[in-house]
Every structure is written in C-alpha cells, then in structure tokens.
Design a protein around this motif. Structure first.
Motif, short mmCIF file in Angstrom:
data_model
loop_
_atom_site.label_atom_id
_atom_site.label_comp_id
_atom_site.label_asym_id
_atom_site.label_seq_id
_atom_site.Cartn_x
_atom_site.Cartn_y
_atom_site.Cartn_z
N MET A 135 58.64 14.00 7.45
CA MET A 135 59.49 14.79 6.60
C MET A 135 59.94 15.99 7.41
SD MET A 135 59.04 13.17 3.61
CE MET A 135 59.69 14.36 2.48
N MET A 136 61.26 16.11 7.61
CA MET A 136 61.79 17.21 8.40
C MET A 136 62.93 17.88 7.63
SD MET A 136 61.64 15.69 12.23
CE MET A 136 61.44 13.93 12.03
N PRO A 137 62.58 18.60 6.57
CA PRO A 137 63.63 19.23 5.77
C PRO A 137 64.34 20.35 6.53
CG PRO A 137 61.47 19.96 5.04
CD PRO A 137 61.24 18.89 6.06
N SER A 138 65.61 20.50 6.20
CA SER A 138 66.42 21.59 6.76
C SER A 138 67.31 22.13 5.65
CB SER A 138 67.26 21.09 7.94
OG SER A 138 68.38 20.37 7.47
N CYS A 139 68.17 23.05 6.01
CA CYS A 139 69.08 23.61 5.01
C CYS A 139 70.08 22.57 4.51
CB CYS A 139 69.81 24.82 5.59
SG CYS A 139 70.81 24.45 7.04
N TYR A 140 70.22 21.44 5.21
CA TYR A 140 71.14 20.39 4.78
C TYR A 140 70.45 19.31 3.94
CZ TYR A 140 74.18 22.52 8.24
OH TYR A 140 74.94 23.42 8.94
N SER A 141 69.14 19.42 3.75
CA SER A 141 68.38 18.43 2.99
C SER A 141 68.43 18.76 1.50
CB SER A 141 66.91 18.41 3.43
OG SER A 141 66.80 18.17 4.80
N SER A 142 68.86 17.81 0.71
CA SER A 142 68.85 18.03 -0.74
C SER A 142 67.43 17.79 -1.26
CB SER A 142 69.82 17.08 -1.44
OG SER A 142 69.33 15.75 -1.41
N GLN A 143 67.10 18.44 -2.35
CA GLN A 143 65.78 18.24 -2.95
C GLN A 143 65.61 16.78 -3.37
OE1 GLN A 143 63.29 20.61 -2.93
NE2 GLN A 143 62.08 18.79 -3.39
N GLY A 144 66.70 16.17 -3.83
CA GLY A 144 66.65 14.76 -4.22
C GLY A 144 66.28 13.86 -3.06
N SER A 145 66.82 14.15 -1.90
CA SER A 145 66.51 13.36 -0.71
C SER A 145 65.04 13.50 -0.33
CB SER A 145 67.41 13.82 0.44
OG SER A 145 67.10 13.12 1.62
N VAL A 146 64.54 14.72 -0.38
CA VAL A 146 63.12 14.97 -0.07
C VAL A 146 62.24 14.26 -1.08
CG1 VAL A 146 61.34 16.75 0.11
CG2 VAL A 146 63.61 17.15 1.10
N ASP A 147 62.54 14.42 -2.36
CA ASP A 147 61.74 13.78 -3.42
C ASP A 147 61.75 12.27 -3.29
OD1 ASP A 147 61.24 16.32 -4.40
OD2 ASP A 147 62.68 16.16 -6.05
N ASP A 148 62.92 11.69 -3.01
CA ASP A 148 63.02 10.24 -2.85
C ASP A 148 62.18 9.75 -1.67
OD1 ASP A 148 64.74 10.12 -5.01
OD2 ASP A 148 66.56 9.82 -3.80
#
Length: 97
Positions: free
Chosen positions: A1-14
């Motif tokens: 998991m490599m979240p950034s400012c371009y990552s939507s919460q939906g994408s992370v949750d999915d």
C-alpha cells in the motif's frame, strides 16, 4: 500500500478489502514525503507550470522503485508496477509495433 495525494480513499479501501479476501499480507509505505522531495528538486525547473500528469507519473515511478526494493530484499518476483490502464496501453503499443 503506497498512498499518495493522488490516491482516493475508495482505491485504498478496495485494495485493503481485496487483500483481506485473498489472504494477502499488506504493508503501508506512505510516499508523500518522497513526493515532496521530488517537488523540491524540480521546483525551479517546473516554476510557473501547472501540475499535470507529470506529477502523477512521478508517483508511479516512486512506487516502482519501492516495489523493486522489496522484491530484491525478500527474493520475490515483481511482475509489473502498472495499473490496468497502463498495462492496456502498453499492450496495445507492443502489439501494434
């Protein structure tokens, strides 16, 4: 998991949900700090230009480097760092040539 400012919460949750269903262990490597470093280094060169796909592509390259580091460290095989859209475009280009 490599979240950034371009990552939507939906994408992370999915991603978390998919990994849970598949029994895959996840680790989180936040890349915001690395992104800020790139922004600082490129600040003068990009002065006066709006943010665009360039910055999104930088985050993708950061992720690729981190995935390669994990792959090398743990003796894993990294198959791809692209998403479905990137892979479909690359496939179309490869088959067209």
């Amino acid at each position: 998991m490599m979240p950034s400012c371009y990552s939507s919460q939906g994408s992370v949750d999915d991603s978390v949900e998919l990994a849970r269903h598949l029994g895959i262990r996840t680790i989180e490597l936040p890349i915001a700090g690395i992104m800020r470093t790139y922004d600082t280094v490129l600040e003068e060169a990009f002065r006066g230009l709006p943010a665009d796909v360039t910055e999104e592509n930088i985050q993708s390259r950061i992720r690729g480097n981190l995935l390669m580091a994990l792959s090398n460290k743990f003796g894993s095989l990294l198959l791809t760092t692209g998403n479905k859209s990137e892979m479909s475009v690359a496939t179309a280009r490869c088959t067209a040539t």
